[in-house]
Scaffold this active site. Structure first.
Site, mmCIF file in Angstrom:
data_model
loop_
_atom_site.group_PDB
_atom_site.id
_atom_site.type_symbol
_atom_site.label_atom_id
_atom_site.label_comp_id
_atom_site.label_asym_id
_atom_site.label_seq_id
_atom_site.Cartn_x
_atom_site.Cartn_y
_atom_site.Cartn_z
ATOM 1 N N ILE A 32 7.509 -6.723 -1.082
ATOM 2 C CA ILE A 32 8.258 -7.980 -1.197
ATOM 3 C C ILE A 32 8.323 -8.428 -2.666
ATOM 4 O O ILE A 32 9.358 -8.921 -3.133
ATOM 5 C CB ILE A 32 7.586 -9.050 -0.311
ATOM 6 C CG1 ILE A 32 7.746 -8.657 1.170
ATOM 7 C CG2 ILE A 32 8.177 -10.435 -0.571
ATOM 8 C CD1 ILE A 32 6.747 -9.317 2.108
ATOM 9 N N TYR A 181 -8.042 -11.562 6.857
ATOM 10 C CA TYR A 181 -6.755 -11.573 6.146
ATOM 11 C C TYR A 181 -5.997 -12.871 6.436
ATOM 12 O O TYR A 181 -5.539 -13.562 5.519
ATOM 13 C CB TYR A 181 -5.903 -10.364 6.553
ATOM 14 C CG TYR A 181 -4.463 -10.480 6.080
ATOM 15 C CD1 TYR A 181 -4.137 -10.297 4.743
ATOM 16 C CD2 TYR A 181 -3.447 -10.801 6.981
ATOM 17 C CE1 TYR A 181 -2.825 -10.434 4.314
ATOM 18 C CE2 TYR A 181 -2.133 -10.938 6.557
ATOM 19 C CZ TYR A 181 -1.820 -10.750 5.225
ATOM 20 O OH TYR A 181 -0.527 -10.897 4.775
ATOM 21 N N LYS A 185 -4.822 -15.920 3.809
ATOM 22 C CA LYS A 185 -3.454 -16.454 3.636
ATOM 23 C C LYS A 185 -3.436 -17.952 3.921
ATOM 24 O O LYS A 185 -2.726 -18.712 3.249
ATOM 25 C CB LYS A 185 -2.461 -15.731 4.557
ATOM 26 C CG LYS A 185 -2.343 -14.240 4.346
ATOM 27 C CD LYS A 185 -2.049 -13.851 2.909
ATOM 28 C CE LYS A 185 -0.687 -14.276 2.422
ATOM 29 N NZ LYS A 185 -0.486 -13.861 0.988
HETATM 30 N N1 LIG Z 1 4.877 -7.590 4.889
HETATM 31 C C1 LIG Z 1 4.726 -8.609 5.722
HETATM 32 O O1 LIG Z 1 5.154 -8.566 6.886
HETATM 33 C C2 LIG Z 1 4.070 -9.871 5.254
HETATM 34 C C3 LIG Z 1 3.965 -10.930 6.178
HETATM 35 C C4 LIG Z 1 3.401 -12.130 5.754
HETATM 36 C C5 LIG Z 1 2.959 -12.271 4.452
HETATM 37 N N2 LIG Z 1 3.048 -11.225 3.595
HETATM 38 C C6 LIG Z 1 2.558 -11.434 2.218
HETATM 39 O O2 LIG Z 1 3.562 -11.025 1.307
HETATM 40 C C7 LIG Z 1 2.955 -10.522 0.112
HETATM 41 C C8 LIG Z 1 3.480 -9.142 -0.198
HETATM 42 O O3 LIG Z 1 3.245 -8.303 0.935
HETATM 43 P P1 LIG Z 1 3.847 -6.824 1.005
HETATM 44 O O4 LIG Z 1 4.061 -6.519 2.435
HETATM 45 O O5 LIG Z 1 4.963 -6.675 0.045
HETATM 46 O O6 LIG Z 1 2.577 -5.981 0.505
HETATM 47 P P2 LIG Z 1 2.503 -4.571 -0.225
HETATM 48 O O7 LIG Z 1 3.749 -3.792 -0.064
HETATM 49 O O8 LIG Z 1 1.215 -3.964 0.216
HETATM 50 O O9 LIG Z 1 2.372 -4.973 -1.762
HETATM 51 C C9 LIG Z 1 1.246 -5.678 -2.194
HETATM 52 C C10 LIG Z 1 1.305 -5.861 -3.692
HETATM 53 O O10 LIG Z 1 0.121 -6.574 -4.090
HETATM 54 C C11 LIG Z 1 -0.468 -5.827 -5.169
HETATM 55 N N3 LIG Z 1 -1.911 -6.031 -5.299
HETATM 56 C C12 LIG Z 1 -2.874 -5.769 -4.371
HETATM 57 N N4 LIG Z 1 -4.085 -6.028 -4.913
HETATM 58 C C13 LIG Z 1 -3.878 -6.444 -6.192
HETATM 59 C C14 LIG Z 1 -4.731 -6.822 -7.266
HETATM 60 N N5 LIG Z 1 -6.071 -6.803 -7.162
HETATM 61 N N6 LIG Z 1 -4.177 -7.206 -8.438
HETATM 62 C C15 LIG Z 1 -2.829 -7.196 -8.586
HETATM 63 N N7 LIG Z 1 -1.975 -6.815 -7.618
HETATM 64 C C16 LIG Z 1 -2.501 -6.432 -6.433
HETATM 65 C C17 LIG Z 1 -0.140 -4.383 -4.857
HETATM 66 O O11 LIG Z 1 -0.348 -3.590 -6.000
HETATM 67 P P3 LIG Z 1 -0.723 -2.009 -5.848
HETATM 68 O O12 LIG Z 1 0.590 -1.321 -5.653
HETATM 69 O O13 LIG Z 1 -1.373 -1.696 -7.157
HETATM 70 O O14 LIG Z 1 -1.634 -1.876 -4.674
HETATM 71 C C18 LIG Z 1 1.325 -4.537 -4.463
HETATM 72 O O15 LIG Z 1 2.125 -4.670 -5.597
HETATM 73 C C19 LIG Z 1 1.448 -10.565 0.366
HETATM 74 O O16 LIG Z 1 0.938 -11.756 -0.184
HETATM 75 C C20 LIG Z 1 1.345 -10.601 1.886
HETATM 76 O O17 LIG Z 1 0.146 -11.238 2.315
HETATM 77 C C21 LIG Z 1 3.581 -10.036 3.966
#
Ligand SMILES: NC(=O)c1ccc[n+]([C@@H]2O[C@H](COP(=O)([O-])OP(=O)(O)OC[C@H]3O[C@@H](n4cnc5c(N)ncnc54)[C@H](OP(=O)(O)O)[C@@H]3O)[C@@H](O)[C@H]2O)c1
Length: 317
Positions: A32, A181, A185
């Site tokens: 995202i 988790y 959030k």
């Molecule tokens: N996908 C969903 O359905 C969903 C639903 C509700 C909320 N969210 C929220 O939306 C956000 C993005 O989710 P996503 O699905 O896009 O997740 P994702 O594809 O797993 O991407 C997560 C990102 O966070 C980075 N990250 C993790 N640990 C980190 C650290 N210690 N320092 C800096 N960066 C770090 C990762 O970097 P690396 O590539 O280096 O690991 C990656 O760029 C999150 O906050 C998640 O909780 C997602």
């Protein structure tokens, strides 16, 4: 409530220009965060990708530049799991102001064992909540220097059914990954709403807004091979039934991008997808009552300040 009544309806494919503005997206190298960065770059703004991995950030910047001619993208080395590194990271930004930060980076573990950051905090609470809490203090002077700075905290649908355990915020007594988790959030969302109250009380021009992506799956996301998303037409076809309920990460970024850009968005609001809060165009949502409890938020704030040795409130003027 939205800009629709006063001007043309918000169009996720026709964003207002933001030339001259600077946005930081944590975790902008993937998921995202990547799509938020790509969409924001298309407005003409400078977009900084906060990423702990230079190679992944380079791949993301190459992908954005190939899709957005003239995109102005930069990388900031940022590891939210290492609290002691965050001030230095912000100093390296070398900016005189920051128009918005998107607190997007997140870690979600599915299985035990319980893991900790280098600072000894439970990994999800430590990265998702404490990392962004501390980062906010260091960014506060830059956000205050912008004409109307914004902090957009990315929450989650998963937080709706959770309650914080203020006596076990780090899940030392009872660790269940999905619950930990969801609570991390929820802590972020409490933070976003409490920050709004504190900014208003201080008369700050900076807004704090919470946005969430609904349900966003890689399998429904358009391919961006350099950032690790490649879906063949067959894979996309097989994923289609899930599209009845959830969406791709490109669409998951829409509420976040609207929270950054829409002049009608106000501090303390919650934005998410229109259909059941899970998919679709972004709209303002009512805030679940438990997330609006200022007493719990204030207690969480005090503990977070103690655990991180920071207090974001002190950085704003
Ligand atoms: N996908 C969903 O359905 C969903 C639903 C509700 C909320 N969210 C929220 O939306 C956000 C993005 O989710 P996503 O699905 O896009 O997740 P994702 O594809 O797993 O991407 C997560 C990102 O966070 C980075 N990250 C993790 N640990 C980190 C650290 N210690 N320092 C800096 N960066 C770090 C990762 O970097 P690396 O590539 O280096 O690991 C990656 O760029 C999150 O906050 C998640 O909780 C997602």
């Amino acid at each position: 409530m939205s800009s629709a009544s006063q001007s043309r309806p918000w169009d996720v494919h026709r964003l207002p220009p933001a030339v001259g503005r600077v946005f930081l997206v944590t975790g902008g190298n993937a998921g995202i965060g990547y799509f938020a960065a790509e969409q924001l770059a298309a407005t003409g703004a400078v977009v900084v990708l906060g990423s702990r991995d230079r190679a992944k950030a380079d791949a993301a910047m190459t992908s954005i530049r190939s899709r957005v001619p003239g995109a102005q993208v930069r990388h900031l080395q940022l590891d939210l799991a290492d609290l002691s590194s965050l001030k230095t990271a912000v100093d390296r930004l070398d900016l005189d102001h920051l128009d918005a930060v998107v607190h997007n980076a997140g870690v979600a573990l599915d299985d035990p064992p319980r893991r900790e950051t280098a600072d000894g905090h439970e990994l999800m609470f430590g990265t998702n909540h404490l990392g962004h809490f501390a980062l906010t203090q260091w960014l506060a002077p830059l956000l205050s220097a912008a004409p109307a700075g914004r902090i957009v905290t990315v929450g989650s649908f998963a937080a709706r059914s959770e309650q914080l355990d203020l006596d076990d915020l780090q899940s030392t007594q009872d660790y269940r990954p999905k619950r930990t988790y969801g609570r991390s959030k929820l802590a972020q969302m409490y933070f976003g709403f409490e920050l709004d109250r504190r900014l208003r009380a201080a008369g700050s021009t900076v807004l704090s807004v919470v946005a969430h992506p609904g349900g966003a799956l890689d399998s429904l996301t358009p391919s961006r091979t350099p950032v690790g998303v490649t879906n063949t037409p067959g894979e996309r076809l097989r994923a289609l039934p899930s599209a009845l309920l959830v969406q791709g990460k490109d669409a998951g970024a829409w509420p976040v991008v609207r929270a950054v850009l829409d002049p009608e968005v106000q501090g303390g609001q919650l934005w998410g997808p229109r259909v059941l809060g899970l998919r679709g165009k972004p709209r303002r949502e009512p805030i679940p009552s438990h997330m609006a409890d200022p007493t719990i938020a204030a207690r969480l704030w005090a503990v977070s300040a103690e655990l991180t040795g920071t207090d974001p409130h002190l950085g704003f003027r």
